[in-house]
Enzyme design. Sequence first.
Site, PDB file in Angstrom:
ATOM      1  N   GLU A 105       6.448  42.048  -3.691  1.00 36.22           N
ATOM      2  CA  GLU A 105       7.106  41.182  -4.684  1.00 36.22           C
ATOM      3  C   GLU A 105       6.919  41.734  -6.102  1.00 36.22           C
ATOM      4  OE1 GLU A 105       5.182  37.692  -2.941  1.00 36.22           O
ATOM      5  OE2 GLU A 105       7.173  36.775  -2.791  1.00 36.22           O
ATOM      6  N   GLU A 125       4.032  37.345   5.144  1.00 35.46           N
ATOM      7  CA  GLU A 125       3.451  36.013   4.903  1.00 35.46           C
ATOM      8  C   GLU A 125       3.582  35.074   6.096  1.00 35.46           C
ATOM      9  OE1 GLU A 125       5.168  37.755   2.722  1.00 35.46           O
ATOM     10  OE2 GLU A 125       4.368  37.529   0.707  1.00 35.46           O
TER      11      GLU A 125
HETATM   12  N1  3HC Z   1      -6.434  39.436   0.503  1.00 35.74           N
HETATM   13  C1  3HC Z   1      -7.785  39.492   0.613  1.00 35.74           C
HETATM   14  N2  3HC Z   1      -8.413  40.381   1.404  1.00 35.74           N
HETATM   15  C2  3HC Z   1      -7.658  41.239   2.102  1.00 35.74           C
HETATM   16  C3  3HC Z   1      -6.256  41.234   2.030  1.00 35.74           C
HETATM   17  C4  3HC Z   1      -5.633  40.285   1.180  1.00 35.74           C
HETATM   18  N3  3HC Z   1      -4.300  40.227   1.041  1.00 35.74           N
HETATM   19  N4  3HC Z   1      -5.789  42.203   2.836  1.00 35.74           N
HETATM   20  C5  3HC Z   1      -6.855  42.796   3.384  1.00 35.74           C
HETATM   21  N5  3HC Z   1      -7.982  42.218   2.941  1.00 35.74           N
HETATM   22  C6  3HC Z   1      -9.368  42.588   3.266  1.00 35.74           C
HETATM   23  C7  3HC Z   1      -9.682  42.417   4.742  1.00 35.74           C
HETATM   24  O1  3HC Z   1     -10.093  41.096   5.012  1.00 35.74           O
HETATM   25  C8  3HC Z   1     -10.800  43.419   4.940  1.00 35.74           C
HETATM   26  O2  3HC Z   1     -11.973  42.825   4.422  1.00 35.74           O
HETATM   27  P1  3HC Z   1     -13.406  43.157   5.090  1.00 35.74           P
HETATM   28  O3  3HC Z   1     -13.566  44.626   4.924  1.00 35.74           O
HETATM   29  O4  3HC Z   1     -14.323  42.313   4.301  1.00 35.74           O
HETATM   30  O5  3HC Z   1     -13.271  42.743   6.524  1.00 35.74           O
HETATM   31  C9  3HC Z   1     -10.408  44.552   3.997  1.00 35.74           C
HETATM   32  O6  3HC Z   1      -9.487  43.990   3.070  1.00 35.74           O
HETATM   33  C10 3HC Z   1      -9.717  45.719   4.679  1.00 35.74           C
HETATM   34  O7  3HC Z   1      -8.676  45.196   5.500  1.00 35.74           O
HETATM   35  P2  3HC Z   1      -8.451  45.720   7.003  1.00 35.74           P
HETATM   36  O8  3HC Z   1      -9.745  45.818   7.698  1.00 35.74           O
HETATM   37  O9  3HC Z   1      -7.400  44.881   7.593  1.00 35.74           O
HETATM   38  O10 3HC Z   1      -7.933  47.196   6.712  1.00 35.74           O
HETATM   39  P3  3HC Z   1      -6.713  47.961   7.361  1.00 35.74           P
HETATM   40  O11 3HC Z   1      -6.649  49.277   6.681  1.00 35.74           O
HETATM   41  O12 3HC Z   1      -6.817  47.918   8.846  1.00 35.74           O
HETATM   42  O13 3HC Z   1      -5.412  47.124   6.986  1.00 35.74           O
HETATM   43  C11 3HC Z   1      -3.873  45.952   5.573  1.00 35.74           C
HETATM   44  C12 3HC Z   1      -5.044  46.971   5.666  1.00 35.74           C
HETATM   45  C13 3HC Z   1      -2.636  46.535   6.274  1.00 35.74           C
HETATM   46  C14 3HC Z   1      -3.599  45.742   4.133  1.00 35.74           C
HETATM   47  C15 3HC Z   1      -4.267  44.641   6.282  1.00 35.74           C
HETATM   48  O14 3HC Z   1      -5.538  44.235   5.793  1.00 35.74           O
HETATM   49  C16 3HC Z   1      -3.322  43.525   6.062  1.00 35.74           C
HETATM   50  O15 3HC Z   1      -2.347  43.420   6.766  1.00 35.74           O
HETATM   51  N6  3HC Z   1      -3.624  42.645   5.085  1.00 35.74           N
HETATM   52  C17 3HC Z   1      -2.876  41.444   4.836  1.00 35.74           C
HETATM   53  C18 3HC Z   1      -1.596  41.726   4.135  1.00 35.74           C
HETATM   54  C19 3HC Z   1      -0.869  40.432   3.861  1.00 35.74           C
HETATM   55  O16 3HC Z   1      -0.757  39.567   4.689  1.00 35.74           O
HETATM   56  N7  3HC Z   1      -0.352  40.307   2.648  1.00 35.74           N
HETATM   57  C20 3HC Z   1       0.325  39.132   2.230  1.00 35.74           C
HETATM   58  C21 3HC Z   1      -0.633  38.216   1.587  1.00 35.74           C
HETATM   59  S1  3HC Z   1       0.084  36.618   1.244  1.00 35.74           S
HETATM   60  C22 3HC Z   1       0.977  36.863  -0.163  1.00 35.74           C
HETATM   61  O17 3HC Z   1       1.040  37.944  -0.662  1.00 35.74           O
HETATM   62  C23 3HC Z   1       1.594  35.625  -0.711  1.00 35.74           C
HETATM   63  C24 3HC Z   1       2.582  35.927  -1.781  1.00 35.74           C
HETATM   64  O18 3HC Z   1       3.855  35.963  -1.249  1.00 35.74           O
HETATM   65  C25 3HC Z   1       2.529  34.891  -2.832  1.00 35.74           C
END
Ligand code: 3HC
Length: 694
Positions: A105, A125
């Site tokens: 975004e 999301e």
């Molecule tokens: N917020 C907070 N923490 C997050 C995060 C996020 N969006 N994304 C990842 N993390 C944290 C994980 O919990 C993990 O923490 P830990 O080491 O304490 O366990 C650390 O970052 C590393 O994450 P992964 O172990 O998952 O690492 P990978 O390399 O395997 O994957 C990733 C990375 C692809 C970024 C995966 O973490 C992921 O899919 N994250 C979520 C992405 C997501 O859903 N984004 C949308 C958020 S909602 C949003 O943006 C709302 C908006 O529209 C207003």
Amino acid sequence: MTDKVNYRRLGDIAVIRIANPPVNALGQAVRAGLQDCMDRAEADDGVRAVLLVGDGRTFIAGADIREFGKPPAEPHLPDLCNRIEASPLLVVASMHGVSLGGGLEVALSAHYRVAQPSARVGLPEVHLGLIPGAGGTQRLPRVVGSGAAVDMITSGRHVGAAEALALGVVDEIREGDPEEEGLVATRALLDKGMERRPVSGLPSPAPLDWDAVYAATLKKGRGQISPAAAVRAIQASTELPFAEGLAEERRIFRELMETDQRQGMIHSFFSERAVSNLPDLRGVEPRAVGHVGVVGGGTMGAGIATAVLLAGLNVVLLEMTPEAADKARNRIAGNLAGALRRGKISQDRYDTLLSDALQTTTEYADLSQADLVIEAVFEDMAVKRDVFSELDRICRPGAVLATNTSYLDINEIAAATSRPADVIGLHFFSPAHIMKLLEVVVAEHTAPDVTATGFALGKALGKISVRAGVCDGFIGNRLLNACRTAADHMVLDGASPWAIDKALTEFGFAMGPFAVSDLAGLDIAWATRKRLAPHRDPRERVGRYPDRLCEAGHFGQKTGRGFYLYEDGMRAGTPNSDVTGFIEAERAELGIVPRDFSPDQIVARYLLAMVNEGAKLLEEGIARRPLDVDVVLVAGYGFPRYRGGPMKWADMTGLSDVLSDIRKLAEGDAWFWKPAPLLEDLVREGRSFEALNG
Ligand code: 3HC
Ligand code: NAI
């Protein structure tokens, strides 16, 4: 400005770098820092463009999920995105790693997007029970069109750079350092005199048949509401001016933020990551694994071998006869052909895996060099002990010896060797090359580095690994037995198996317990019942009607007849009316007058049995944390992810209500419904399972 966002000026370009490890999530400090840096760039004389880059492995992974459920803090992300887009400066985003959710975004609020070839973008999301909430449902459709936006947003899938370029999500792909390449692109745009190009100013996308898209998405969600809610937000982008569409998106986003589904999915997100984070394994080095042996090439052995091959490791598979070894090879070839069809591997890779990476044999000596051996022979203690004593004789010192047993005592299996510290349970789920769950079952003498090796293998195989202790059925099958028993009791008391399956699939389970039994084979549970019969407490209530089905030779899908009838080759069955006869006969024999069960009552009893047993597993230390139980059920047993798992469900229902319902049921069957003391303690102390997650 904060230390999470840095500002640097290079001639007439301001570089704004987000540095919030590990994934540059857009927490409050990052949002505030971005806002300050944008202000500073605009006030900085001579600056004509802004380049947004991410530090470390990724551009921005999205909003900071840890902030959800807390009061929102300014600046809000949608306002920040609008502010970036409205800047008089030319704003360019240089994207590497992932740009997800709020990350995409922010990028869509820039006026131009450059991506590395390995970059991935997406709006995931919906997997958190939400919709994009910072303009994603309004800006993306204006860039890619309504259809592509519906696909991306309702699936939440990650889109690779090449596809993103074809869709128009990114404008250019450049390989190299993200900042340097971003600067080259920005410079070229300035030299060309490129105008700012706010996405919000693009024409509204063409409408779709929104009611039809909504209905189809709702159906596909099997009870999950966020994808269908996203459709309504995208619809708004085609019908309303940008600002009003944004307000509609915000309204839906806020509504979803208050739901149990959002809580359940975010619980699953963090739990799936927490399961492999075990304090006692910190600093413990796993043993190196390059060559894997598999003993037994039936359903599970072949699936496990396929998963191992796909992870890039070599496999030697041992079977009893050359014919059985050939059959196993064919099974593996069939599995790999599926991966080829789905585009997971190339034809070349398929050929090499089968010709070079896989060896089948009937000689134990061929396992002598394996680093880890996984046994998947018949579920029979005598057979397993024979296999393990052979492995003990042949395998090199330090090799990990694993069993895929579903129920058997791994301590007893380990005792067949002279090296119980090397023995562990690696419990895969069928089909093993597809199902995400791996239970890493730690036996009494298992060495910590062997447990660490189990987790490392799980990671290499792309599995979600959960630690379990030894008991009959470990975490998953023990819980399944408990709720299946509750289901059998309901059948004896008046519910039909099909009504139970229906109520549970409507709750969101992938399949009901009776359809699952048909799939697994009714003979398996029959064998288990026979094995346990001599040790049963006389107070235990056991339904006999499934035995009658087995005695009649009906083992479920494999014989075309079980709780359901399966026409030739059909996976979905129709109720088998013979079952009713067996049930009625048993009720008559026991003098039971059948009563009605509503779908809610069915679901409640099923889940209460799960929760009570889950609490007992925690007490016994078989599961370490409630979240481990939740992940097993969601990743391996079709529990709806959007409900977070049984322990999360119990917390959301309220533990004191859960306990009082269990106590009421105990009035009718004190043996089965004996409340877990842990549950009683938590209620007494006013605590929840969450408090035990650490
Ligand atoms: N917020 C907070 N923490 C997050 C995060 C996020 N969006 N994304 C990842 N993390 C944290 C994980 O919990 C993990 O923490 P830990 O080491 O304490 O366990 C650390 O970052 C590393 O994450 P992964 O172990 O998952 O690492 P990978 O390399 O395997 O994957 C990733 C990375 C692809 C970024 C995966 O973490 C992921 O899919 N994250 C979520 C992405 C997501 O859903 N984004 C949308 C958020 S909602 C949003 O943006 C709302 C908006 O529209 C207003
Ligand atoms: P299966 O009957 O399909 O395969 C067993 C294979 O082992 C057969 O091909 C047989 O020829 C071979 N075998 C038997 N004894 C052997 C020996 N001494 N040496 C070499 N090969 C031998 O059984 P399945 O379903 O694959 O189950 C295997 C194990 O996995 C069992 O312990 C089972 O409980 C467990 N399991 C099964 C699951 C399932 O859904 N089927 C799920 C998880 C675990």
